[in-house]
Design an enzyme around this catalytic site. Structure first.
Site, PDB file in Angstrom:
ATOM      1  N   HIS A 188       0.821  -1.219   0.000  1.00  0.00           N
ATOM      2  CA  HIS A 188       0.000   0.000   0.000  1.00  0.00           C
ATOM      3  C   HIS A 188       0.846   1.257   0.000  1.00  0.00           C
ATOM      4  O   HIS A 188       0.597   2.164   0.798  1.00  0.00           O
ATOM      5  CB  HIS A 188      -0.966  -0.018   1.191  1.00  0.00           C
ATOM      6  CG  HIS A 188      -2.318   0.498   0.854  1.00  0.00           C
ATOM      7  ND1 HIS A 188      -3.165   1.040   1.788  1.00  0.00           N
ATOM      8  CD2 HIS A 188      -2.984   0.563  -0.316  1.00  0.00           C
ATOM      9  CE1 HIS A 188      -4.281   1.404   1.200  1.00  0.00           C
ATOM     10  NE2 HIS A 188      -4.196   1.125  -0.077  1.00  0.00           N
ATOM     11  N   GLY A 259     -12.019   1.348  11.401  1.00  0.00           N
ATOM     12  CA  GLY A 259     -12.352   0.694  10.133  1.00  0.00           C
ATOM     13  C   GLY A 259     -12.981   1.654   9.132  1.00  0.00           C
ATOM     14  O   GLY A 259     -13.399   1.231   8.057  1.00  0.00           O
ATOM     15  N   HIS A 262      -9.764   7.030   5.396  1.00  0.00           N
ATOM     16  CA  HIS A 262      -8.438   6.696   4.868  1.00  0.00           C
ATOM     17  C   HIS A 262      -7.741   7.958   4.412  1.00  0.00           C
ATOM     18  O   HIS A 262      -8.346   8.784   3.723  1.00  0.00           O
ATOM     19  CB  HIS A 262      -8.534   5.705   3.697  1.00  0.00           C
ATOM     20  CG  HIS A 262      -7.230   5.073   3.392  1.00  0.00           C
ATOM     21  ND1 HIS A 262      -6.298   5.675   2.585  1.00  0.00           N
ATOM     22  CD2 HIS A 262      -6.672   3.928   3.845  1.00  0.00           C
ATOM     23  CE1 HIS A 262      -5.223   4.913   2.537  1.00  0.00           C
ATOM     24  NE2 HIS A 262      -5.422   3.852   3.297  1.00  0.00           N
ATOM     25  N   ARG A 272     -10.302  -1.871  -1.706  1.00  0.00           N
ATOM     26  CA  ARG A 272     -10.189  -3.204  -1.107  1.00  0.00           C
ATOM     27  C   ARG A 272     -11.451  -3.592  -0.351  1.00  0.00           C
ATOM     28  O   ARG A 272     -11.728  -4.765  -0.117  1.00  0.00           O
ATOM     29  CB  ARG A 272      -8.981  -3.248  -0.160  1.00  0.00           C
ATOM     30  CG  ARG A 272      -7.667  -2.926  -0.854  1.00  0.00           C
ATOM     31  CD  ARG A 272      -6.546  -2.680   0.149  1.00  0.00           C
ATOM     32  NE  ARG A 272      -6.834  -1.556   1.023  1.00  0.00           N
ATOM     33  CZ  ARG A 272      -6.058  -1.170   2.027  1.00  0.00           C
ATOM     34  NH1 ARG A 272      -4.937  -1.811   2.267  1.00  0.00           N
ATOM     35  NH2 ARG A 272      -6.391  -0.134   2.787  1.00  0.00           N
ATOM     36  N   ASP A 312      -9.966  -2.655   6.562  1.00  0.00           N
ATOM     37  CA  ASP A 312      -9.980  -3.318   7.872  1.00  0.00           C
ATOM     38  C   ASP A 312     -11.380  -3.667   8.366  1.00  0.00           C
ATOM     39  O   ASP A 312     -11.545  -4.577   9.160  1.00  0.00           O
ATOM     40  CB  ASP A 312      -9.282  -2.433   8.916  1.00  0.00           C
ATOM     41  CG  ASP A 312      -7.810  -2.296   8.605  1.00  0.00           C
ATOM     42  OD1 ASP A 312      -7.184  -3.331   8.320  1.00  0.00           O
ATOM     43  OD2 ASP A 312      -7.285  -1.166   8.612  1.00  0.00           O
ATOM     44  N   ARG A 356      16.200  11.599   5.950  1.00  0.00           N
ATOM     45  CA  ARG A 356      16.429  12.446   7.123  1.00  0.00           C
ATOM     46  C   ARG A 356      15.861  13.831   6.798  1.00  0.00           C
ATOM     47  O   ARG A 356      16.576  14.704   6.302  1.00  0.00           O
ATOM     48  CB  ARG A 356      17.934  12.506   7.406  1.00  0.00           C
ATOM     49  CG  ARG A 356      18.336  12.947   8.797  1.00  0.00           C
ATOM     50  CD  ARG A 356      17.987  14.364   9.053  1.00  0.00           C
ATOM     51  NE  ARG A 356      18.487  14.888  10.311  1.00  0.00           N
ATOM     52  CZ  ARG A 356      17.965  15.961  10.875  1.00  0.00           C
ATOM     53  NH1 ARG A 356      16.942  16.590  10.342  1.00  0.00           N
ATOM     54  NH2 ARG A 356      18.488  16.427  12.006  1.00  0.00           N
TER      55      ARG A 356
HETATM   56  N1  COA Z   1     -14.421   8.023  12.668  1.00  0.00           N
HETATM   57  C1  COA Z   1     -14.888   9.241  12.983  1.00  0.00           C
HETATM   58  N2  COA Z   1     -14.323  10.376  12.580  1.00  0.00           N
HETATM   59  C2  COA Z   1     -13.240  10.279  11.793  1.00  0.00           C
HETATM   60  C3  COA Z   1     -12.714   9.049  11.404  1.00  0.00           C
HETATM   61  C4  COA Z   1     -13.329   7.879  11.878  1.00  0.00           C
HETATM   62  N3  COA Z   1     -12.875   6.675  11.551  1.00  0.00           N
HETATM   63  N4  COA Z   1     -11.645   9.246  10.617  1.00  0.00           N
HETATM   64  C5  COA Z   1     -11.493  10.574  10.509  1.00  0.00           C
HETATM   65  N5  COA Z   1     -12.460  11.190  11.222  1.00  0.00           N
HETATM   66  C6  COA Z   1     -12.648  12.635  11.343  1.00  0.00           C
HETATM   67  C7  COA Z   1     -11.498  13.233  12.144  1.00  0.00           C
HETATM   68  O1  COA Z   1     -11.770  13.220  13.528  1.00  0.00           O
HETATM   69  C8  COA Z   1     -11.421  14.623  11.564  1.00  0.00           C
HETATM   70  O2  COA Z   1     -12.463  15.387  12.135  1.00  0.00           O
HETATM   71  P1  COA Z   1     -12.254  16.978  12.436  1.00  0.00           P
HETATM   72  O3  COA Z   1     -11.979  17.575  11.087  1.00  0.00           O
HETATM   73  O4  COA Z   1     -13.543  17.378  13.063  1.00  0.00           O
HETATM   74  O5  COA Z   1     -11.079  17.054  13.352  1.00  0.00           O
HETATM   75  C9  COA Z   1     -11.778  14.417  10.096  1.00  0.00           C
HETATM   76  O6  COA Z   1     -12.554  13.209  10.061  1.00  0.00           O
HETATM   77  C10 COA Z   1     -10.575  14.282   9.203  1.00  0.00           C
HETATM   78  O7  COA Z   1      -9.798  13.191   9.665  1.00  0.00           O
HETATM   79  P2  COA Z   1      -8.232  13.170   9.883  1.00  0.00           P
HETATM   80  O8  COA Z   1      -7.911  12.703  11.256  1.00  0.00           O
HETATM   81  O9  COA Z   1      -7.644  14.487   9.450  1.00  0.00           O
HETATM   82  O10 COA Z   1      -7.823  12.078   8.838  1.00  0.00           O
HETATM   83  P3  COA Z   1      -6.372  11.474   8.657  1.00  0.00           P
HETATM   84  O11 COA Z   1      -6.121  11.422   7.205  1.00  0.00           O
HETATM   85  O12 COA Z   1      -5.386  12.212   9.475  1.00  0.00           O
HETATM   86  O13 COA Z   1      -6.510  10.025   9.283  1.00  0.00           O
HETATM   87  C11 COA Z   1      -7.150   7.772   9.494  1.00  0.00           C
HETATM   88  C12 COA Z   1      -6.806   8.897   8.525  1.00  0.00           C
HETATM   89  C13 COA Z   1      -7.295   6.473   8.708  1.00  0.00           C
HETATM   90  C14 COA Z   1      -6.019   7.605  10.516  1.00  0.00           C
HETATM   91  C15 COA Z   1      -8.477   8.122  10.207  1.00  0.00           C
HETATM   92  O14 COA Z   1      -9.526   8.171   9.266  1.00  0.00           O
HETATM   93  C16 COA Z   1      -8.794   7.117  11.305  1.00  0.00           C
HETATM   94  O15 COA Z   1      -8.326   7.275  12.437  1.00  0.00           O
HETATM   95  N6  COA Z   1      -9.623   6.065  11.007  1.00  0.00           N
HETATM   96  C17 COA Z   1      -9.926   5.051  11.990  1.00  0.00           C
HETATM   97  C18 COA Z   1      -8.773   4.066  12.103  1.00  0.00           C
HETATM   98  C19 COA Z   1      -8.655   3.168  10.891  1.00  0.00           C
HETATM   99  O16 COA Z   1      -9.633   2.586  10.432  1.00  0.00           O
HETATM  100  N7  COA Z   1      -7.431   3.037  10.411  1.00  0.00           N
HETATM  101  C20 COA Z   1      -7.105   2.145   9.293  1.00  0.00           C
HETATM  102  C21 COA Z   1      -6.731   2.929   8.083  1.00  0.00           C
HETATM  103  S1  COA Z   1      -6.546   1.867   6.682  1.00  0.00           S
END
Ligand code: COA
Length: 375
Positions: A188, A259, A262, A272, A312, A356
């Site tokens: 990925h 879950g 992204h 996926r 996931d 770095r």
């Molecule tokens: N459930 C609820 N709210 C979510 C969310 C989720 N799964 N994922 C993102 N958000 C919200 C964030 O809180 C943020 O809200 P805000 O703007 O009010 O602060 C907004 O959506 C944008 O999210 P952000 O944290 O900036 O996205 P990111 O690109 O930094 O993070 C992930 C991406 C995948 C880490 C994030 O979506 C997440 O934590 N998902 C759950 C964990 C997961 O399934 N991970 C596997 C990835 S393959």
């Protein structure tokens, strides 16, 4: 993602191009491709070992190359007595991700890579062969004091893992579902764990160090640990109504729904998801667990269209329907992603420059040192 959105997110290096890679496209054009092959074609038509070969050598194998590759992996299943002794010492309440990381690190000490990396391909095959054995050996020893043998008629990594874990011949459907899931998890692009592996490899460290560093990054629930966390979420509800109420409450409290979401795919969705959902439905479509999962997905689509399910979410129920313990979901991810990590380690080494970057300093101005008795 727009540039302004990316800038807002720069804390997480969002939208930053951190290097070149010829292995995978993620979120470009038709979604996810490994060496130019669409994930849909690979997941529906290939075995995991074909994809592992593709990632290791850049081309799909011929029938005879695949046969030979699988035999080489099978020959690497057994654990040495030294490694067994280390695994025996790890208590049953340890997190299996720490167990896996410890074992890979131990392999570096026991069967290290040559300083010039000339045996890196052998070590990749060793890891592909041994990772399932590490988990199942520890599982049976820590929980039941039993030492398993590594002999099996199963020729695939997924089939072997299921047979050894569950202690019986796995159903053909389970093996196919494992092939699909391992293929989906294999690679990925510059995700957190792969980038970790590349940073480590860029210092000219050995492959076991780079893989164990990557395992550490994969463990967290924002990355690979999300499949385990998604399972706990889904299982916490005893009915569809309870799930709808619970998810609404979580959204009001601004809690993360594991879950979903992204960094790269955003609202476009994770390609996926549909592939693994099909398997989850096939294996347990009439169960409450699947109905609860679909109800959560539908509610999220309505309330948070920008946060579709990622790979996931339905991997969790698919594994559960095969009888796999929740704590082992993320270690399965390792058994697959080791192929992608290794491809990136090889690519990094082939054209290496130490990774770095710099930080923007936001601390205090230079100041005078004050002797300790005058502070
Ligand atoms: N459930 C609820 N709210 C979510 C969310 C989720 N799964 N994922 C993102 N958000 C919200 C964030 O809180 C943020 O809200 P805000 O703007 O009010 O602060 C907004 O959506 C944008 O999210 P952000 O944290 O900036 O996205 P990111 O690109 O930094 O993070 C992930 C991406 C995948 C880490 C994030 O979506 C997440 O934590 N998902 C759950 C964990 C997961 O399934 N991970 C596997 C990835 S393959």
């Amino acid at each position: 993602m727009s540039l302004s959105e990316a800038k807002k997110k720069q804390g997480g290096l969002a939208g930053i191009i951190a290097g070149e890679s010829a292995i995978c496209t993620c979120g470009l054009g038709n979604g996810l491709n490994y060496y130019g092959y669409a994930i849909e074609d690979l997941a529906k038509n290939a075995e995991f070992e074909e994809v592992a070969y593709l990632l290791q050598f850049g081309e799909l194998p011929t029938l005879s190359q695949l046969k030979e590759y699988k035999q080489k992996i099978i020959a690497q299943r057994a654990l040495s007595e030294e490694l067994k002794a280390i695994l025996r010492a790890i208590p049953k309440n340890a997190h299996p991700m720490n167990l896996m990381q410890t074992a890979v690190s131990a392999l570096g000490a026991l069967e290290g890579e040559k300083e010039d990396f000339s045996n890196q391909d052998e070590k990749i095959i060793r890891l592909l062969g041994i990772l399932p054995s590490i988990l199942v050996f520890w599982h049976h020893y820590a929980n039941f004091g039993k030492e398993i043998s590594f002999n099996s008629k199963q020729e695939s990594i997924g089939g072997y893992f299921l047979e050894k874990l569950l202690g019986k011949e796995p159903k053909e459907d389970f093996i196919k579902a494992m092939h699909c899931s391992l293929i989906l998890y294999a690679e990925h692009e510059f995700n957190a764990s792969t980038f970790t592996a590349r940073v480590c490899a860029s210092t000219k460290s050995d492959i076991f160090s780079a893989i164990s560093a990557a395992i550490g990054a994969l463990r967290g629930p924002l990355h690979g640990g999300a499949n385990e966390a998604a399972m706990y979420l889904i299982q916490s509800f005893n009915s569809v109504e309870e799930a709808l109420k619970g998810v609404n409450e979580k959204l009001s409290n601004k809690e993360l729904l594991m879950g979903f979401g992204h960094r790269v795919y955003g609202a476009g969705g994770d390609p996926r998801n549909a592939l693994i959902k099909e398997w989850s439905k096939h294996l347990g479509g009439d169960t409450l667990l699947f109905k609860v999962s679909e109800a959560i997905e539908t509610l999220m689509k309505e309330k948070k269209p920008n946060l579709p399910p990622n790979a996931d979410f339905y991997s969790a129920s698919a594994y559960h329907f095969m009888g796999i313990k929740t704590e082992y979901f993320t270690p399965i991810f390792i058994m697959s992603r080791v192929s992608g990590w290794s491809a990136h380690i090889k690519e990094q080494r082939a054209n290496n420059k130490i990774i770095r970057p710099s930080s923007e300093y936001i601390g205090v101005e230079p100041r005078e040192f004050v002797e300790i008795d005058k502070r």
